[in-house]
Design an enzyme around this catalytic site. Structure first.
Site, PDB file in Angstrom:
ATOM      1  N   ASP A 197       8.561   4.458 -17.123  1.00 40.50           N
ATOM      2  CA  ASP A 197       8.595   4.610 -15.660  1.00 40.50           C
ATOM      3  C   ASP A 197       9.727   3.820 -15.010  1.00 40.50           C
ATOM      4  OD1 ASP A 197       7.557   2.081 -16.090  1.00 40.50           O
ATOM      5  OD2 ASP A 197       6.317   2.149 -14.303  1.00 40.50           O
ATOM      6  N   ASP A 223      10.142   0.881 -13.676  1.00 37.12           N
ATOM      7  CA  ASP A 223      10.446  -0.500 -14.079  1.00 37.12           C
ATOM      8  C   ASP A 223      10.170  -0.760 -15.555  1.00 37.12           C
ATOM      9  OD1 ASP A 223       7.714  -0.202 -13.577  1.00 37.12           O
ATOM     10  OD2 ASP A 223       7.442  -2.315 -13.124  1.00 37.12           O
ATOM     11  N   SER A 270      -3.682   3.990 -17.004  1.00 34.42           N
ATOM     12  CA  SER A 270      -2.527   4.305 -16.158  1.00 34.42           C
ATOM     13  C   SER A 270      -1.217   4.161 -16.931  1.00 34.42           C
ATOM     14  CB  SER A 270      -2.525   3.417 -14.920  1.00 34.42           C
ATOM     15  OG  SER A 270      -2.613   2.050 -15.284  1.00 34.42           O
ATOM     16  N   SER A 308       7.481   0.290  -9.205  1.00 36.89           N
ATOM     17  CA  SER A 308       7.039   0.946 -10.421  1.00 36.89           C
ATOM     18  C   SER A 308       7.423   2.422 -10.495  1.00 36.89           C
ATOM     19  CB  SER A 308       5.527   0.764 -10.563  1.00 36.89           C
ATOM     20  OG  SER A 308       5.091   1.272 -11.786  1.00 36.89           O
ATOM     21  N   HIS A 309       6.408   3.277 -10.552  1.00 30.12           N
ATOM     22  CA  HIS A 309       6.610   4.713 -10.750  1.00 30.12           C
ATOM     23  C   HIS A 309       6.816   5.441  -9.426  1.00 30.12           C
ATOM     24  CE1 HIS A 309       2.576   3.527  -9.951  1.00 30.12           C
ATOM     25  NE2 HIS A 309       2.343   4.715  -9.427  1.00 30.12           N
ATOM     26  N   LYS A 324       2.637  -5.175 -19.147  1.00 28.42           N
ATOM     27  CA  LYS A 324       2.585  -4.017 -20.022  1.00 28.42           C
ATOM     28  C   LYS A 324       4.022  -3.643 -20.359  1.00 28.42           C
ATOM     29  CE  LYS A 324       1.719  -0.742 -16.211  1.00 28.42           C
ATOM     30  NZ  LYS A 324       1.287  -1.547 -15.064  1.00 28.42           N
ATOM     31  N   ASP A 378       7.480  -0.507 -17.523  1.00 26.62           N
ATOM     32  CA  ASP A 378       6.264  -1.057 -18.126  1.00 26.62           C
ATOM     33  C   ASP A 378       5.265   0.023 -18.542  1.00 26.62           C
ATOM     34  OD1 ASP A 378       5.523  -0.444 -15.546  1.00 26.62           O
ATOM     35  OD2 ASP A 378       4.751  -2.444 -15.043  1.00 26.62           O
ATOM     36  N   ARG A 379       5.407   1.242 -18.000  1.00 23.36           N
ATOM     37  CA  ARG A 379       4.501   2.326 -18.419  1.00 23.36           C
ATOM     38  C   ARG A 379       5.138   3.151 -19.528  1.00 23.36           C
ATOM     39  NH1 ARG A 379       1.432   4.892 -13.259  1.00 23.36           N
ATOM     40  NH2 ARG A 379       0.881   2.909 -12.284  1.00 23.36           N
ATOM     41  N   ARG A 432       3.771  -3.548  -2.058  1.00 26.06           N
ATOM     42  CA  ARG A 432       4.561  -2.318  -2.099  1.00 26.06           C
ATOM     43  C   ARG A 432       4.516  -1.649  -0.739  1.00 26.06           C
ATOM     44  NH1 ARG A 432       2.955  -0.023  -8.125  1.00 26.06           N
ATOM     45  NH2 ARG A 432       3.685  -1.890  -9.197  1.00 26.06           N
ATOM     46  N   ARG A 434      -8.799   7.855  -6.847  1.00 28.42           N
ATOM     47  CA  ARG A 434      -8.716   8.110  -8.281  1.00 28.42           C
ATOM     48  C   ARG A 434     -10.133   8.329  -8.806  1.00 28.42           C
ATOM     49  NH1 ARG A 434      -3.544   7.112  -8.692  1.00 28.42           N
ATOM     50  NH2 ARG A 434      -2.565   5.077  -8.400  1.00 28.42           N
TER      51      ARG A 434
HETATM   52  C1  G16 Z   1      -0.020  -1.144 -11.575  1.00 26.07           C
HETATM   53  C2  G16 Z   1      -0.841  -2.190 -12.278  1.00 26.07           C
HETATM   54  C3  G16 Z   1      -1.743  -1.557 -13.286  1.00 26.07           C
HETATM   55  C4  G16 Z   1      -2.600  -0.485 -12.622  1.00 26.07           C
HETATM   56  C5  G16 Z   1      -1.711   0.516 -11.926  1.00 26.07           C
HETATM   57  C6  G16 Z   1      -2.499   1.513 -11.114  1.00 26.07           C
HETATM   58  O1  G16 Z   1       0.850  -0.569 -12.482  1.00 26.07           O
HETATM   59  O2  G16 Z   1      -0.008  -3.127 -12.925  1.00 26.07           O
HETATM   60  O3  G16 Z   1      -2.512  -2.555 -13.854  1.00 26.07           O
HETATM   61  O4  G16 Z   1      -3.401   0.146 -13.563  1.00 26.07           O
HETATM   62  O5  G16 Z   1      -0.859  -0.148 -11.027  1.00 26.07           O
HETATM   63  O6  G16 Z   1      -3.148   0.834 -10.086  1.00 26.07           O
HETATM   64  P1  G16 Z   1      -3.874   1.621  -8.931  1.00 26.07           P
HETATM   65  O7  G16 Z   1      -4.865   2.507  -9.623  1.00 26.07           O
HETATM   66  O8  G16 Z   1      -4.510   0.563  -8.084  1.00 26.07           O
HETATM   67  O9  G16 Z   1      -2.837   2.435  -8.212  1.00 26.07           O
HETATM   68  P2  G16 Z   1       2.362  -0.286 -12.093  1.00 26.07           P
HETATM   69  O10 G16 Z   1       2.937   0.385 -13.305  1.00 26.07           O
HETATM   70  O11 G16 Z   1       2.300   0.587 -10.881  1.00 26.07           O
HETATM   71  O12 G16 Z   1       2.946  -1.623 -11.818  1.00 26.07           O
END
Ligand code: G16
Length: 544
Positions: A278, A280, A366, A113-114, A377, A282-283, A22, A497
């Site tokens: 979110d 994409d 998350s 993602s988000h 997810k 998945d959340r 990313r 975090r």
């Molecule tokens: C991704 C991962 C998740 C993770 C989240 C937060 O989600 O697929 O498993 O919990 O990031 O990760 P971090 O705490 O390292 O930022 P997503 O929805 O962003 O693809």
């Protein structure tokens, strides 16, 4: 075929994070940057000739440009069948569903993602394997190594493919198949859940439902499922048209960014059931009237009630959660007599467990919940699971959670995010804490004594691979736990975090605000790690 070999030089920093690579769009726009990473994926896969690949993304700015580049490169590298979502769209769970359904070599999923979208915002790319799930750490490390050695990539000189017209076309010798991004996924949901019962609920004029797609990819999926198939009132899905910049919003379904939904659910005349997903898809976040459901509780409630849902009626093989996620689901697993696995943060760690048949449900704090129906997810799936339980129990979501707490006790949970902080200071803070971990047991901070402390590492029980340095854990004498780690999904600076959880069984103390119940742990964490000192912040940017 007219394959073009383009000489190239490695770029620094193409190491995939928690979920793929990313970066800012501007970085991806650097000539050769995307191409290098895509070629590194193909080099890692080896011979791709004659194979099929799925390509799709969340529709954010740069999605269409990237897809054209990837299509040309995939064909130049020997793929002969490319399955693309119409308009370049595929939610992340739908991509997983399509990879599995059409048994392809895997897929390339384009999403940050988000994170916000737009020319000055974020973009992302990841490879999912033939099980439909994010590449394992072994594969992502190999892609990174390949990116450091790359000296050329392969592409074609060809016109763009029409991504909007459904059906097949040809690019050199390969078949490009533009598919309806929604149909396969919606069919799968219909097979898992009790649609007739859920339909009766959502058609009841007394039951009001709102799904906020946050101008992201799930809009068309949610409209098809909630409004067309289940018969919810038109307009039940809001912000349903995907936009390249998510309407200027931050498509993260939490109490801060999903403020429109939160206002509806917490207002004077609240809806009965609310949910958001979110960028994409998945959340997820699920809310009852005036009631927020923490994702850790959500996983535990789904596990405890899975027998009510047709797709899970035969029971669960086991469950898993990421380490920072509260231990609520562990209690359910114990009662069900099934295994519960604790994995590092990142959905990729669940894949082996699901492939080996060890778990059925899994989730993360998350806002991620999923099952072995696919290998990502799945936001809409989680919302439908909840709706199925609400329909079956004929109780509001809030009552289902409160009953759960009465039965199992409550694991208070909160995550504090300090975003965009100085990377050096954040790294120093974690390193300093890590150095003194062994000395902490027995010491008292803000009135709480540390019982044990460690840096979490994980041995995958299926392939025996080991992942170290996955977060610092402090266990206190009140049963509480604090976890600290740096995010692996950001694109600028660092994000710290801090996760807090505390178990409570006293029926009189189950209804406190989480920040109140966790206040002691929050003070202790600051005292032990110097959070305010290192971050220079008096308060977190986001509290979930
Ligand atoms: C991704 C991962 C998740 C993770 C989240 C937060 O989600 O697929 O498993 O919990 O990031 O990760 P971090 O705490 O390292 O930022 P997503 O929805 O962003 O693809």
């Amino acid at each position: 075929m007219n394959v073009l070999r383009v000489e190239s030089q490695p770029f620094e920093g193409q190491k995939p994070g928690t979920s793929g690579l990313r970066k800012k769009v501007r970085v991806f726009e650097t000539p050769g940057y995307l191409e290098n990473f895509v070629q590194s994926i193909f080099n890692t896969l080896g011979d791709c000739s004659g194979q099929a690949l799925v390509i799709g993304g969340d529709g954010r700015y740069y999605n269409r440009v990237a897809i054209q580049t990837i299509l040309r490169m995939a064909v130049a590298n020997g793929f002969t069948r490319l399955i693309v979502g119409q308009g370049g769209l595929l939610s992340t769970p739908a991509a997983s569903c399509v990879i599995r359904k059409y048994a392809t070599r895997g897929g390339i999923v384009l999403s940050a993602s988000h994170n916000p979208g737009g020319p000055d915002e974020d973009f992302g790319i990841k490879f999912n394997g033939d099980n439909g799930g994010p590449a394992t750490e072994g594969v992502t490390d190999a892609i990174w190594q390949a990116s450091k050695e790359i000296d050329h990539y392969l592409t074609l000189e060809s016109l763009d493919v029409d991504l909007d017209r459904l059906g097949e076309s040809r690019l050199e010798g390969a078949v490009i198949e533009v598919i309806d991004p929604v149909a396969d996924y919606a069919d799968q949901m219909e097979a898992l859940f009790d649609f007739p019962k859920m339909s009766a609920l959502v058609r009841n004029p007394k039951f009001r439902l709102c799904f906020d797609a946050m101008h992201a990819v799930t809009g068309p999926y949610a409209r098809e499922i909630f409004e067309n198939r289940l018969g919810a009132r038109p307009g039940s899905v809001v912000n349903a048209d995907p936009k390249e910049d998510f309407g200027g919003g931050h498509p993260d379904p939490n109490m801060v960014h999903a403020h429109e939904l939160v206002a509806l659910m917490n207002g004077d005349d609240p809806m009965d059931f609310g949910a958001a997903s979110d960028g994409d898809g998945d959340r997820n976040m699920v809310m009852g009237s005036g009631f927020y459901i923490n994702p850790c509780d959500s996983l535990a409630v789904l596990a405890a009630n899975a027998h009510l849902v047709p797709g899970y009626r035969d029971g669960l093989a086991g469950v898993a959660r990421s380490m920072p996620t509260s231990r609520a689901v562990d209690r359910v697993a114990r009662e069900l007599g099934i295994d519960c696995y604790e994995t590092p943060t990142g959905w990729k760690f669940f894949g082996n467990l699901m492939d080996a048949g060890r778990i059925t449900l899994c989730g993360e704090e998350s806002f991620g919940t999923g099952s072995d129906h696919l290998r990502e997810k799945d936001g809409l799936w989680a919302v439908l699971f909840w709706l199925n339980i609400v329909a079956e129990e004929a109780k509001p979501a809030s009552e289902i959670v409160r009953d759960h707490w009465q039965r199992f006790g409550r694991d208070y949970f909160s995550r504090h995010d300090f975003e965009g902080i100085d990377s050096d200071a954040a790294t120093r803070m974690i390193a300093t804490l890590e150095e003194k971990l062994d000395t902490l047991p027995g010491q008292t901070f803000a009135g709480l004594t540390v019982e044990s402390a460690d840096s979490f590492s994980y041995r995958d029980p299926v392939d025996d691979s080991v992942s170290t340095g996955q977060g610092l854990r402090l266990f206190f004498n009140n049963g509480g736990r604090v976890v600290m780690r740096l995010s692996g999904t950001g694109t600028s600076g660092a994000a710290l975090r801090v996760y807090y959880d505390l178990y409570q069984v006293d029926p009189a103390l189950l209804g406190q605000p989480a920040q109140v119940a966790l206040a002691g742990l929050i003070d202790a964490a600051d005292e032990v790690a110097g959070i305010r000192k290192y971050t220079g912040r008096e308060a977190p940017d986001v509290i979930t």
